[in-house]
Write a protein that holds these residues in place. Structure first.
Motif, mmCIF file in Angstrom:
data_model
loop_
_atom_site.group_PDB
_atom_site.id
_atom_site.type_symbol
_atom_site.label_atom_id
_atom_site.label_comp_id
_atom_site.label_asym_id
_atom_site.label_seq_id
_atom_site.Cartn_x
_atom_site.Cartn_y
_atom_site.Cartn_z
ATOM 1 N N THR A 1 14.449 36.595 22.916
ATOM 2 C CA THR A 1 13.197 35.904 22.662
ATOM 3 C C THR A 1 12.140 36.905 22.206
ATOM 4 O O THR A 1 12.015 37.980 22.768
ATOM 5 N N LEU A 2 11.381 36.510 21.193
ATOM 6 C CA LEU A 2 10.234 37.302 20.756
ATOM 7 C C LEU A 2 9.026 36.398 20.814
ATOM 8 O O LEU A 2 9.004 35.348 20.180
ATOM 9 N N PHE A 3 8.025 36.743 21.600
ATOM 10 C CA PHE A 3 6.903 35.831 21.741
ATOM 11 C C PHE A 3 5.643 36.584 22.114
ATOM 12 O O PHE A 3 5.668 37.759 22.478
ATOM 13 N N VAL B 1 -0.186 40.346 23.662
ATOM 14 C CA VAL B 1 0.757 41.255 23.018
ATOM 15 C C VAL B 1 2.023 40.498 22.609
ATOM 16 O O VAL B 1 2.267 39.371 23.041
ATOM 17 N N HIS B 2 2.816 41.147 21.762
ATOM 18 C CA HIS B 2 4.126 40.635 21.391
ATOM 19 C C HIS B 2 5.191 41.476 22.071
ATOM 20 O O HIS B 2 5.138 42.701 22.048
ATOM 21 N N ARG B 3 6.149 40.792 22.664
ATOM 22 C CA ARG B 3 7.239 41.486 23.328
ATOM 23 C C ARG B 3 8.566 40.803 22.991
ATOM 24 O O ARG B 3 8.633 39.580 22.823
ATOM 25 N N MET B 4 9.600 41.619 22.935
ATOM 26 C CA MET B 4 10.945 41.105 22.740
ATOM 27 C C MET B 4 11.709 41.264 24.049
ATOM 28 O O MET B 4 11.806 42.363 24.591
ATOM 29 N N TYR B 5 12.246 40.157 24.557
ATOM 30 C CA TYR B 5 13.004 40.170 25.806
ATOM 31 C C TYR B 5 14.476 39.908 25.485
ATOM 32 O O TYR B 5 14.816 38.961 24.787
ATOM 33 N N SER C 1 21.686 40.490 36.007
ATOM 34 C CA SER C 1 21.584 40.745 34.576
ATOM 35 C C SER C 1 20.598 41.881 34.367
ATOM 36 O O SER C 1 19.596 41.989 35.087
ATOM 37 N N LEU C 2 20.886 42.716 33.398
ATOM 38 C CA LEU C 2 20.004 43.837 33.057
ATOM 39 C C LEU C 2 19.266 43.481 31.778
ATOM 40 O O LEU C 2 19.883 43.068 30.791
ATOM 41 N N GLY C 3 17.953 43.611 31.814
ATOM 42 C CA GLY C 3 17.133 43.194 30.680
ATOM 43 C C GLY C 3 16.317 44.323 30.097
ATOM 44 O O GLY C 3 16.067 45.346 30.741
#
Length: 1000
Positions: free
Chosen positions: A471-473, A486-490, A501-503
């Protein structure tokens, strides 16, 4: 010299070797126990073992030493161990036996006899994998054998630790006394043992049943919901007579009406009572027969003279068990039989139920910090002699710890940039790794359960990250006092063979990073010289981030000391040494050289006084912060680690210039400017482009002299032009200076406010001492107007890791909490008995109180406890906003003008000074405030997504339910009994056949 622009590869981790060692332990335990021959005449002097409590000094609650029983424990020597952070002996395992269990009993001695063989397996595991941490076997009898041996850590109270009563155990329904107070205490204790895998409700009933709280259905047994239950139970009063039918109907209907997808496995009702004769057979026929999907456990509490046959019948007719608890000492004795019932279907399932279960994160009491534990059930494989019946008993659980710090070491850190990070999440949505996971209470009875959405600022996009892989949001980022859009990619991937789970979270500009390769040793030496203190006077002061550049580097909170340690080590090793992190060292040395060139080519030729600057500075991803001139370092208050400095992180996420005033809380009264110059930081990111690759490897900035720039601000916010002569000017209709902040300063208030709502500059000299304060502390009326006219938006966030002092216990209907017992293995338990074998459990608890008997609970001392803190923060509503408006207040109305300043985080505000105090406004809330339950009644109606179990063991056709409890005759109480009926419905969600909780 070579500089590469590298991309990031997501790492996948697995714990297969650890699982092998767990399986070996479980298999060995089952094999050893099956081969063991029971000895009726076994003697304590025939058993050799190290009693971990033999070398421990215990204090009673008054601080006096408690006399211990004599012990035949082995005498061992211990050495400090870096991995365990305590003294250990690798040649032996240690044994811990609960204080209230007689270690000379035949059962315990036989248990010690056959478990001794596990020590060789412990040692063999360590030889194959020296990185293994605590290895533990926890027995159903309460015996704990752990490796390596170490002395038990004594609490400052009586040690009541029991492996079977750890907080992660899914079921506990114990009554700890006969009085109303002790019954309430037993409910508190029971709630404390429920985990986040469980679902529960509590209701009171006499002639009718009703929920004690606002929860009308089963809710997750998390810390916040349990707190609501405790508060409601505390104010309950005993009244009325018992109507079992009302209570059981309530329980069954709660189960039937539950819409929780996870709560669909084993179900259970438990009833505690001091009397009653109704069997309520019609209720069981209606709700539970013939399938008997809900087990019923009944407890007769206290000494009594009534017929207990109905209670025995209810348990036996519903695949449960009947117990008698005449006193506090009988509570723990019944634990084994109770858990045996829960584990029957899982044991009968055999190998299908033999899977590893992972715990929540928790604090290791021996100093390893946060750990998780892999656990595996151990079954009793012996038969009844005839071979006709398969054994249904659980022996215990084996477990091995994994320190979260060890997992962190395997994950990248500094190549992710200041605003990138790794996180790990479990099936409940709780984080194991996260930069905001900072539990402040070390000896937690509860696991560390910080939800992913509580670790960050909750929004709809982040809720979706539980369901989407990538997800990019846009999101809000909480940075100390400020919120940034801000914009972050998860993205994330499962950790093989675990429930985790490792993120990875990355901003776009951190997709690539710089990797320096300084192969030229002459250049290395040249750049390294700019780190030497003798160069600071000419090249500016250098702060280096306290990172682990080399294994032998001694870290220090003092920059001068750390720099000396670093230089001393670098004189012995090279940046390419195997004991050093070559990536960190090469980038550090490269940034040292580049920042020196900035001094040489730009800063040294500038007269900072001309621009009223106290300092210029640069900070880099490589860990260098260079401040020029050298004397400015004396007042430098920013973090030496750029990745922790708010100015650095905010500059990377925001375009333009970021102004940062010094932090001032509401109580700050200011200093004399003549002797204490106040500086304001202004910074911006350095941006580099290599084709389509975009990086921000550094931040540059200046430190403004507040007093000088306040004068400049008045000029900049006036009608003066360059041709105007210096001197006093008058404001009159012909000059048109109504909005002139210099000429009309007596009537106009002019301020610069940053995007967090903090005062940066003002044309009013008496405001200079308040620079850095939240503006509502300076002018509450004007700040409210700015918020009401949408210049600011507020965001409420909650810190679930705060610490508050406990309140003194009330004398009205409350019950003191039980004695807290910090342990070496706070979370060693047999939770697979409950959350795996008997998940989705419902309790019906009827508690009796003998109000004429003066019985008090165990004493407890006041200590800090976890609590929730609410913080309200502000940020700009829109990118560009300009407005002229009135603050309406009759004759006290004020005109104000506000405008966002482009390419900055500043809002320029001009307002009429208040002419009266009739319109004083309430200060806008900003500081942290304790928040009791954060509207838990509303939150439970919007439950967060949790991944349910894929299998559960709640039924086996071969289960033998004939053993369902037995009674004993006790002398009846001569007191008058008054019943308090309390119903607790409890569903456990962890229906997986895995041990769910932990060992050391």
């Amino acid at each position: 010299m070579m500089i590469r622009c590298c991309s990031w590869t997501f790492p996948l981790y697995e714990l297969t070797p650890l699982l092998f060692h767990l399986q070996r332990l479980a298999d060995a335990a089952e094999r050893f126990q099956k081969a063991h021959r029971w000895q009726d005449n076994i003697k304590e002097e025939n058993i050799e073992y190290y009693d971990s409590k033999a070398d421990t000094e215990y204090d009673d609650l008054d601080g006096e030493e408690i006399e211990r029983d004599t012990s035949n424990s082995l005498k061992l020597e211990f050495t400090d161990d870096e991995n365990f952070k305590t003294k250990v002996n690798y040649s032996y395992a240690a044994v811990q036996i609960p204080t209230d269990i007689y270690k000379g009993s035949t059962v315990i001695l036989n248990e010690l006899n056959w478990t001794e063989a596990l020590e060789d397996v412990f040692v063999e595991n360590r030889k194959e994998d020296p990185s293994l941490l605590w290895q533990v076997f926890g027995s159903a009898t309460g015996v704990t054998r752990f490796y390596p041996a170490t002395p038990w850590r004594a609490p400052n109270k009586i040690d009541l630790y029991d492996v079977r009563r750890r907080p992660c155990i899914g079921i506990i329904a114990y009554v700890s006394g006969l009085t109303l107070k002790l019954m309430k205490t037993s409910v508190y204790d029971m709630l404390d043992t429920l985990s986040d895998d469980d679902y529960v409700n509590v209701a009171s009933f006499n002639q009718k049943a009703q929920a004690v709280s606002c929860f009308t259905h089963l809710v997750q047994a998390n810390i916040r919901n349990k707190k609501v239950f405790k508060e409601k139970v505390e104010v309950m009063e005993a009244r009325g007579t018992t109507d079992y039918k009302a209570g059981f109907e309530f329980a069954f209907e709660q189960l039937q009406n539950s819409n929780i997808s996870r709560a669909n496995c084993n179900k259970m009702i438990m009833m505690f009572t001091d009397g009653g004769e109704d069997r309520v057979q019609d209720v069981f026929e209606k709700y539970n027969w013939p399938n008997k999907t809900v087990r019923v456990f009944t407890f007769s509490v206290g000494q009594h003279n009534y017929d207990v046959t109905p209670l025995q019948w209810m348990a036996c007719a519903n695949k449960g068990y009947y117990f008698e608890i005449p006193s506090i000492g009988a509570i723990r004795i019944n634990t084994q039989e109770y858990l045996d019932v829960l584990g029957r279907p899982m044991v009968l399932a055999g190998k299908k139920a033999k899977q590893v279960q992972w715990t929540n994160a928790y604090q290791d009491a021996l100093g390893l910090g946060l750990v998780v534990t892999g656990t595996l059930a151990v079954f009793n494989l012996t038969d009844d002699g005839s071979g006709e019946k398969k054994n249904q008993l659980l022996l215990g659980v084996v477990g091995i710890d994994v320190a979260l710090n060890d997992i962190k070491k395997l994950t990248p850190r500094y190549n992710l940039g200041a605003n990138g990070y790794i996180y790990a999440i479990d099936l409940n949505g709780y984080v194991l790794l996260h930069p905001n996971l900072r539990p402040q209470i070390i000896n937690f009875q509860e696991p560390v359960t910080l939800d992913f959405l509580d670790a960050e600022l909750e929004d709809d996009n982040k809720e979706d990250t539980r369901k989407y892989i990538l997800t990019l949001f846009s999101t809000l980022l909480n940075l100390q006092r400020y919120l940034d859009k801000v914009h972050r990619m998860y993205t994330w991937a499962p950790i093989k063979s675990t429930n985790y789970s490792l993120g990875l979270v990355l901003p776009r500009y951190s997709t690539y990073y710089i990797r320096a390769n300084l192969s030229d040793q002459i250049l290395q030496v040249k750049y390294f010289e700019y780190l030497l203190p003798n160069s600071f006077e000419s090249e500016g002061h250098v702060f280096i981030a306290p990172r682990e550049y080399c294994k032998d580097l001694n870290l220090s909170d003092n920059n001068t000391e750390f720099l000396e340690n670093f230089i001393a080590l670098m004189e012995k090793v090279t940046p390419d040494s195997k004991q050093c992190d070559n990536f960190l060292l090469h980038n550090l040395i490269l940034d040292t050289g580049i920042t020196q060139q900035l001094v040489e080519r730009v800063w040294r030729d500038q007269d900072l006084n001309t621009y009223s600057l106290l300092a210029v500075f640069v900070a880099t991803d490589g860990g260098i912060t260079r401040v020029f001139p050298n004397k400015a370092a004396e007042d430098w208050e920013e973090d030496r680690e750029p990745f922790n400095a708010s100015f650095y992180r905010r500059s990377l996420d925001n375009k333009g210039y970021i102004f940062k005033p010094p932090y001032r809380d509401a109580s700050y009264r200011g200093l004399e400017l003549e002797n204490n110059t106040i500086g304001i930081l202004v910074s911006t990111a350095v941006e580099l482009n290599f084709g389509e690759r975009h990086l921000k490897p550094a931040v540059v900035g200046v430190k403004l002299d507040l007093e000088a720039w306040a004068e400049k601000f008045k000029v900049l916010a006036s009608n003066r032009t360059e041709r105007d002569q210096l001197g006093t000017r008058r404001c009159d209709p012909s000059t048109g200076c109504e909005m002139d902040c210099e000429a009309n300063y007596k009537d106009l208030l002019c301020v610069l406010i940053d995007d967090g709502g903090f005062l940066v500059l003002s044309n009013q000299e008496d405001y200079w001492m308040q620079v850095g304060k939240f503006f509502s502390e300076v002018d509450a009326h004007l700040m409210s107007a700015l918020f009401n006219h949408s210049f600011f938006t507020k965001k409420e966030s909650y810190d679930f890791q705060s610490v508050c002092a406990t309140e003194a216990p009330s004398n009205t209907g409350g019950a003191p909490r039980g004695v807290y017992v910090p342990t070496m293995a706070d979370f060693l338990n047999l939770a697979w008995w409950t959350s795996a074998a008997a998940c989705n459990k419902t309790f019906l608890i009827s508690l009796s109180s003998d109000l004429t008997e003066d019985v008090t609970a165990e004493g407890m001392e006041s200590k800090e406890t976890s609590c929730i803190m609410k913080q309200t923060q502000y940020y700009f509503s829109t990118p560009n906003n300009t407005d002229i408006n009135f603050i309406d207040c009759g004759n006290c109305s004020r005109l104000f003008y506000a405008q966002r300043l482009t390419s900055t985080n500043l809002l320029f505000v001009v307002a009429e000074k208040p002419i009266c105090s009739q319109c004083e406004s309430t200060k806008t809330e900003h500081s942290q405030q304790p928040q009791n339950n954060r509207n838990q009644c509303e939150l439970v109606e919007r439950p967060r997504y949790q991944k349910g179990p894929h299998v559960c063991f709640d039924y086996n056709a071969t289960e033998d339910t004939s053993d369902c409890g037995r009674g004993a005759s006790f002398r009846p109480s001569l007191s008058v009994l008054l019943s308090l009926q309390l119903l607790l419905l409890y569903l456990t969600a962890s229906c997986h056949p895995l041990p769910s909780a932990s060992c050391l």
